[in-house]
Design an enzyme around this catalytic site. Structure first.
Site, PDB file in Angstrom:
ATOM      1  N   ASN A 116      15.031  44.057  75.878  1.00 17.35           N
ATOM      2  CA  ASN A 116      15.269  43.445  77.181  1.00 17.35           C
ATOM      3  C   ASN A 116      16.323  42.361  76.977  1.00 17.35           C
ATOM      4  O   ASN A 116      16.136  41.500  76.123  1.00 17.35           O
ATOM      5  CB  ASN A 116      13.963  42.828  77.705  1.00 17.35           C
ATOM      6  CG  ASN A 116      14.186  41.942  78.913  1.00 17.35           C
ATOM      7  OD1 ASN A 116      15.147  42.109  79.650  1.00 17.35           O
ATOM      8  ND2 ASN A 116      13.291  40.984  79.120  1.00 17.35           N
ATOM      9  N   GLY A 117      17.404  42.425  77.718  1.00 20.01           N
ATOM     10  CA  GLY A 117      18.438  41.402  77.578  1.00 20.01           C
ATOM     11  C   GLY A 117      19.807  42.040  77.399  1.00 20.01           C
ATOM     12  O   GLY A 117      20.007  43.211  77.740  1.00 20.01           O
ATOM     13  N   ARG A 167       9.738  44.726  86.982  1.00 22.85           N
ATOM     14  CA  ARG A 167      10.844  44.097  86.246  1.00 22.85           C
ATOM     15  C   ARG A 167      12.073  44.987  86.161  1.00 22.85           C
ATOM     16  O   ARG A 167      13.166  44.521  85.809  1.00 22.85           O
ATOM     17  CB  ARG A 167      10.389  43.739  84.831  1.00 22.85           C
ATOM     18  CG  ARG A 167       9.218  42.797  84.798  1.00 22.85           C
ATOM     19  CD  ARG A 167       8.814  42.518  83.380  1.00 22.85           C
ATOM     20  NE  ARG A 167       9.802  41.714  82.710  1.00 22.85           N
ATOM     21  CZ  ARG A 167       9.809  40.390  82.675  1.00 22.85           C
ATOM     22  NH1 ARG A 167       8.862  39.725  83.287  1.00 22.85           N
ATOM     23  NH2 ARG A 167      10.742  39.736  82.038  1.00 22.85           N
ATOM     24  N   CYS A 223      13.858  44.204  82.617  1.00 21.62           N
ATOM     25  CA  CYS A 223      13.177  45.216  81.809  1.00 21.62           C
ATOM     26  C   CYS A 223      11.769  44.723  81.472  1.00 21.62           C
ATOM     27  O   CYS A 223      11.534  43.543  81.273  1.00 21.62           O
ATOM     28  CB  CYS A 223      13.893  45.545  80.512  1.00 21.62           C
ATOM     29  SG  CYS A 223      15.588  46.105  80.739  1.00 21.62           S
ATOM     30  N   GLU A 281      15.864  33.007 104.589  1.00 23.00           N
ATOM     31  CA  GLU A 281      14.823  33.820 103.945  1.00 23.00           C
ATOM     32  C   GLU A 281      14.600  35.128 104.727  1.00 23.00           C
ATOM     33  O   GLU A 281      14.468  36.205 104.136  1.00 23.00           O
ATOM     34  CB  GLU A 281      13.532  32.984 103.863  1.00 23.00           C
ATOM     35  CG  GLU A 281      12.266  33.716 103.481  1.00 23.00           C
ATOM     36  CD  GLU A 281      12.208  34.203 102.037  1.00 23.00           C
ATOM     37  OE1 GLU A 281      13.197  34.057 101.304  1.00 23.00           O
ATOM     38  OE2 GLU A 281      11.173  34.774 101.655  1.00 23.00           O
ATOM     39  N   TRP A 337      15.867  47.967  83.586  1.00 24.17           N
ATOM     40  CA  TRP A 337      16.814  47.606  84.648  1.00 24.17           C
ATOM     41  C   TRP A 337      18.182  47.678  83.988  1.00 24.17           C
ATOM     42  O   TRP A 337      18.478  46.907  83.074  1.00 24.17           O
ATOM     43  CB  TRP A 337      16.529  46.197  85.166  1.00 24.17           C
ATOM     44  CG  TRP A 337      17.379  45.817  86.337  1.00 24.17           C
ATOM     45  CD1 TRP A 337      17.176  46.159  87.640  1.00 24.17           C
ATOM     46  CD2 TRP A 337      18.572  45.022  86.317  1.00 24.17           C
ATOM     47  NE1 TRP A 337      18.162  45.627  88.424  1.00 24.17           N
ATOM     48  CE2 TRP A 337      19.038  44.933  87.648  1.00 24.17           C
ATOM     49  CE3 TRP A 337      19.293  44.394  85.308  1.00 24.17           C
ATOM     50  CZ2 TRP A 337      20.183  44.216  87.986  1.00 24.17           C
ATOM     51  CZ3 TRP A 337      20.442  43.691  85.645  1.00 24.17           C
ATOM     52  CH2 TRP A 337      20.872  43.600  86.977  1.00 24.17           C
TER      53      TRP A 337
END
Ligand code: G6P
Length: 616
Positions: free
Chosen positions: A102-103, A27, A2, A485, A76
Site C-alpha cells: 500500500n503506498g 480502502r 489499498c 458538503e 486502489w
C-alpha cells in the site's frame, strides 16, 4: 490507500483473509488478491481485477489449498490500470515469495532498471513488483524474510506498507511501514496484520500500532518489532473499542444508509461524558497541551474533503466562542505555500481515518515549525492521532461507506467541544452561553433523529431528479459548509455536476448558471437568527426563482417567509445557530445516497474513490 491483511494461526486462512478484505474494501476496490502458504510449504495465490466479489466468486468455484499463513490485498490503483496482472500479490523468488503493498515507491523506475539489468522479468506495470523481486533476491541470500525486508526497505523511497510471506517460512508474515498504516491484532495462538483494526476486529480487540520505519514479524505465538536497522523497537498497544458487529451492514441496504441512521448516536457518543453541569466541558486528553490556552495566538484547521467542511464550522464556532482567530486550510495546500506557523499556533487536524496522507504530511510540517498539534480523529491508533501532541477522539464508530456521513457530524461536535473548552479556559464564554450550548447538545440527538426521518420524502425527490445533470447548493455563514458538503456528496455518489456556493457570492458570478429548471438547494438560516441573514437568503431565493430555478429550501419548521418562494421545503426543528448546520446536512446526506440509488449506482463504493487516501 489499498487494504492489507495478514494472518498466521489455526483458522482457515482463506476465510480470515477474505473476511478482513471485505472489511477493508472501502480502502480500494480496483482489484483484490490473496496468497497462502499451504501445509506442504507451497505458495498458492490468486488475484483478479474488479471488486472483491470477483475474486471470491473465482475462489468459490476453484478454491485455493488452505493453510495457516496468508496475506491479502484490495487495491486502489496508482501505478498501472486495474488489471489482473497489476493486482497484488506480486511474486518473487520464482513464485515462492508473495508481497502486497500500500503506498507509492517513488524511486521504482531506477530500481526496475537495475532489476531488469540483473535479468528479472516483470509481469505488471506497478511500482510494487520491484519490491517483490528485490525481496526474492534478498531472501535467496538471507533465508529470512525479516532480514531480507530490512535490506530492501533501506533502498525504498516513498510511502509503503509491505507484507510478505515465503513458502520456506510457513507461520511467518513480515510487515514494514513508512508513512502508510499497519496495525497488529494480537490473538491467542494466532496473530493478525491489517491496514486498520477493521481487518481483525472480528477476532480480537487487542491491537498494536506499528510505528514509522518499523518492521514487524508475526508468528502464531510471537510478535517481534524492529526498526529499519534491525534494532529492537516497540509498537504501541491499545484496545479496540469497536465491536465487530458495528462494521456490519446489519440488514441495511448499504453501509451509507446504516451510517446515516447512526448520525444521532455518533453525535451522542462524541458528546458523552464531556459536557458537565452548567455546560462545563471536560477534555482531560487536552489539558496537558491546551490547559494554558492563553498562549495560543491562532488556530489553523487542516483537513481534506468532508473533514474540511466540518472544520469550517469548527473555525466559525471557535473564533466566536474563544476569540482565538481560527481558519481552515486544505492539508495539501497548506504546507506548500510556506505558511507562517510558530510555537503559538495550534494546528487542529481533522480526519476520520487519521491516515489521510495529505493531512499527515501537513501535521508533520507544522510540528517541524514548532506548532502544537491536535488531532480530531475517529480511528484509534491511527498515525495522525499518534503523531499529534494530543488527540480528541470522535466516537462515530467504524465508518465503512466511502462518502463520510456520521463522521462529519461527530467531527463538527468535537470542534464545538474544543471551542467551548478553549472559551471556558480563557473566560470568553459566559455561564449563560455554556448552559445554553449544554441544552443544545442534549437536544441534538433527538432532533437529528427527526431529520433522519425525512428520508422517505427525500427519496421521492431524488426519484424524480434521477436524470438531473446539475444541482447547486447555497448557504450562508454556517449554511455555507453545509452547501459545500451537500455538493460533495452528489459529486462523489451520483457523479453529477454539483457546486456549493456562499449565498452572498451568488450575485458575483454563480447566478449566471441559473436557467429554467436548474435545481438549487438553499440552506435557510432561522428567521430568529440575530444576524439578519435570514432575510438576505430569502431574497437570494427570490432572485434565483425569478430566473427559473427550482428551489428546495431546508428551512426551520415555522418559517412562513420561505414557503411562498420554494418549490419544496424540508423542515428543520428549531435550533440555535451552530446546531442548525448539523440538522440541515442530514437530508443532504440522504439526498446524495438516494440520487445514487435512483441512478442504480454503487452507494458504498463510488467509482475512482477510496475512503482512506494514503497517497499524496
Ligand atoms: C477521502 C474521502 C472523503 C473524506 C476525505 C478525508 O477523499 O473520499 O469522504 O472526507 O478522504 O478523509 P479523512 O479520513 O481524512 O477524514
Amino acid at each position: 490507500m489499498c487494504g492489507i491483511v495478514g494472518y498466521v494461526g489455526q483458522r482457515s486462512t482463506a476465510q480470515v483473509v477474505l473476511g478482513g478484505l471485505a472489511r477493508l474494501e472501502y480502502r480500494g476496490y480496483d482489484s483484490a488478491g490473496i496468497a497462502i502458504i499451504t501445509p506442504g510449504n507451497a505458495l498458492v495465490s490468486h488475484k483478479r481485477a474488479g471488486k472483491l466479489s470477483v475474486l471470491r466468486d473465482d475462489l468459490a468455484t476453484n478454491p485455493l489449498l488452505d493453510g495457516t499463513t496468508g496475506i491479502g490485498h484490495t487495491r486502489w490503483a496508482t501505478h498501472g490500470p486495474p488489471t489482473d496482472n497489476n493486482a497484488h500479490p506480486h511474486l518473487g523468488d520464482e513464485g515462492k515469495l508473495a508481497l502486497i503493498h500500500n503506498g507509492i515507491i517513488e524511486n521504482y523506475e531506477l530500481l526496475k532498471r537495475e532489476l531488469v539489468e540483473q535479468g528479472e522479468t516483470f509481469h505488471s506495470d506497478t511500482d510494487s513488483e520491484v519490491v517483490a523481486l528485490m525481496l526474492g533476491r534478498e531472501y535467496r541470500d538471507t533465508h529470512d524474510v525479516s532480514t531480507a525486508m530490512q535490506r530492501v526497505v533501506a533502498r525504498l523511497e516513498g510511502a509503503f506498507t509491505l507484507l510478505a510471506v515465503h513458502a520456506n517460512q510457513p507461520g511467518v508474515v513480515v510487515g514494514a511501514r513508512r508513512n502508510s498504516p499497519l496495525v497488529v491484532g494480537l490473538g491467542e495462538g494466532e496473530n493478525f496484520l491489517g491496514s486498520d483494526v477493521a481487518a481483525f476486529v472480528a477476532y480480537t480487540d487487542k491491537a498494536m500500532a506499528v510505528g514509522q520505519d518499523q518492521i514487524v514479524t508475526i508468528t502464531p505465538d510471537s510478535v517481534t518489532v524492529v526498526d529499519f536497522e534491525g534494532k529492537p523497537a516497540n509498537a504501541t498497544p491499545f484496545t479496540v473499542d469497536w465491536d465487530a458487529s458495528a462494521a456490519d451492514k446489519g440488514g441495511w441496504s448499504s453501509f451509507m444508509a446504516k451510517e446515516i441512521s447512526e448520525e444521532p448516536e455518533a453525535v451522542a457518543n462524541t458528546l458523552r461524558g464531556r459536557v458537565g453541569a452548567g455546560g462545563i466541558v471536560t477534555l482531560p486528553e487536552l489539558d496537558a497541551v491546551l490547559g494554558d490556552s492563553v498562549s495560543i495566538s491562532r488556530i489553523i484547521f487542516i483537513a481534506c474533503g468532508t473533514a474540511a467542511y466540518a472544520s469550517m464550522l469548527g473555525a466559525y464556532a471557535i473564533e466566536k466562542w474563544s476569540g482565538i482567530p481560527a481558519t481552515v486550510e486544505l492539508s495539501h495546500e497548506f504546507r506548500y505555500r510556506d505558511p507562517v506557523v510558530d510555537a503559538s499556533t495550534l494546528i487542529v487536524s481533522v480526519s476520520q481515518s487519521g491516515e489521510t496522507m495529505d493531512t499527515l504530511m501537513a501535521v508533520r510540517y507544522a510540528k517541524e515549525k514548532g506548532a502544537t498539534t491536535l488531532s480530531i480523529c475517529n480511528t484509534q491508533g491511527a498515525t495522525i492521532a499518534r503523531e499529534s501532541d494530543a488527540v480528541l477522539y470522535t466516537y462515530a464508530g467504524p465508518e465503512v461507506a466511502v462518502a463520510s456521513t456520521k463522521a462529519f457530524l461527530s467531527q463538527v461536535v468535537a470542534t464545538y467541544l474544543l471551542g467551548l473548552y478553549l472559551g471556558q479556559h480563557n473566560d470568553r464564554v459566559s455561564a449563560e452561553l455554556s448552559a445554553q450550548l449544554a441544552q443544545d447538545f442534549e437536544d441534538l440527538p433527538d432532533q437529528l433523529e427527526e431529520m433522519v426521518q425525512t428520508g422517505a420524502r427525500i427519496k421521492e425527490l431524488a426519484g424524480w431528479m434521477a436524470d438531473t445533470r446539475s444541482v447547486l447548493f447555497l448557504g450562508r455563514h454556517v449554511g455555507y459548509p453545509v452547501a459545500l458538503e451537500g455538493a460533495l456528496k452528489l459529486k462523489e455518489l451520483a457523479y453529477i455536476h454539483a457546486e456549493g456556493f456562499a449565498a452572498g457570492e451568488l450575485k458575483h458570478g454563480p447566478i449566471a448558471l441559473i436557467e429554467p429548471g436548474q435545481i438549487v438547494f438553499v440552506v435557510v438560516p432561522s428567521p430568529r437568527d440575530p444576524s439578519s441573514l435570514h432575510a438576505k437568503v430569502v431574497s437570494n431565493i427570490q432572485e434565483i426563482r425569478a430566473r427559473g430555478a427550482r428551489v428546495i429550501a431546508i428551512a426551520e419548521k415555522a418559517d412562513a417567509a420561505v414557503l411562498p418562494h420554494a418549490d419544496e421545503v424540508i423542515a428543520v426543528p428549531f435550533a440555535s445557530t451552530f446546531m442548525e448546520p448539523l440538522l440541515a446536512v442530514v437530508p443532504l446526506h440522504i439526498f446524495g445516497m438516494e440520487l445514487a440509488a435512483a441512478k442504480g449506482l454503487d452507494i458504498d463504493q463510488p467509482r475512482n474513490l477510496a475512503k482512506s487516501v494514503t497517497v499524496e
